[in-house]
Enzyme design. Structure first.
Site, PDB file in Angstrom:
ATOM      1  CB  SER A 154      -0.898   0.465   0.735  1.00 30.91           C
ATOM      2  OG  SER A 154      -0.258   0.009   2.356  1.00 30.91           O
ATOM      3  CE  LYS A 192      -3.752   3.712   3.957  1.00 33.27           C
ATOM      4  NZ  LYS A 192      -3.043   1.712   4.942  1.00 33.27           N
TER       5      LYS A 192
END
EC number: 3.4.21.88
Length: 233
Positions: A154, A192
């Site tokens: 990701s 993230k």
């Protein structure tokens, strides 16, 4: 390592696929797990997908494939994990700005506190698995440091690949654009890029295959900021 809710959802999906040949709807998942909204199911599905237990097939309704199961559900230990052997000396992608060459001199041993895959249970981060040697120059700034193993893709466009070890400095604040370990709803930690969006927090993946998660600011707590990366060839 899965949270109880993630394990319960995976077991429910697997049981229904085995019985009916198709996965349950989000409404059925919500009722089975006694959740108040489908947004909780979306978060659980995303976490299971990012850790490689399920796969969502694009452009098909209710298309969820169970890829593997944990041992508690009858899966095989380390299923789906294949050690990577890379020939040559070129990385898979450009390293993030914080990545530096590892040197044996002036190295510091840091605890590796489990795995993070843009979504991993915080319980995994509370247990030291082993230690890793980190250059002392990577640990600039005040505060404690720890390391996490990356699982998944990701954050590949930020130069963070599956199998990398990220070095994290503990902090509860972050600037827009920082890559952070964020705790979501006191139950799920995710790696993230951090951005503020009004009264909300946006947690952005560095891979167009993953959607940005926008959450109320009171649901997100910064646990640390990325300061370095170690890659083994």
């Amino acid at each position: 390592m899965l949270t109880k809710k993630q394990l319960d959802l995976l077991a429910f999906i697997h049981k229904r696929v085995q019985r009916d040949g198709v996965p349950p709807s989000f409404d059925e998942m919500k009722l089975a797990l006694d959740l108040r909204s489908k947004s909780g199911i979306h978060r659980l599905i995303t976490a299971l997908e990012e850790r490689g237990f399920i796969r969502r097939l694009a452009h098909r309704a209710r298309a969820i494939e169970v890829v593997k199961l944990p041992e508690s559900l009858g899966g095989t230990p380390n299923a789906g994990f294949t050690p990577k052997v890379i020939d040559g000396d070129r990385p898979d992608g450009p390293p993030p700005a914080a990545a530096i060459q590892t040197q044996a001199a002036q190295a510091v041993d840091l605890p590796v506190m489990g795995r993070i895959a843009a979504g991993v249970p915080i319980e995994a981060i509370n247990q030291m698995t082993h230690s890793v040697a980190v250059p002392g120059g990577m640990l600039a700034g005040s505060g404690q440091h720890y390391a996490l193993e990356v699982k998944g893709d990701s954050m590949i466009e930020a130069g963070i690949n599956d199998g990398d070890v990220v070095v994290i400095r503990e902090t509860n604040v972050a600037d827009d654009g920082d890559i952070v370990v964020a705790l979501v709803e006191d139950s799920e930690a995710t790696l993230k890029r951090f951005k503020r969006s009004g009264s909300s927090i946006a947690l952005e993946a560095a891979n167009p295959a993953y959607e940005t998660r926008v959450l109320p600011s009171d649901m997100v707590k910064v646990q640390g900021r990325l300061v370095g990366l170690i890659r083994t060839y």
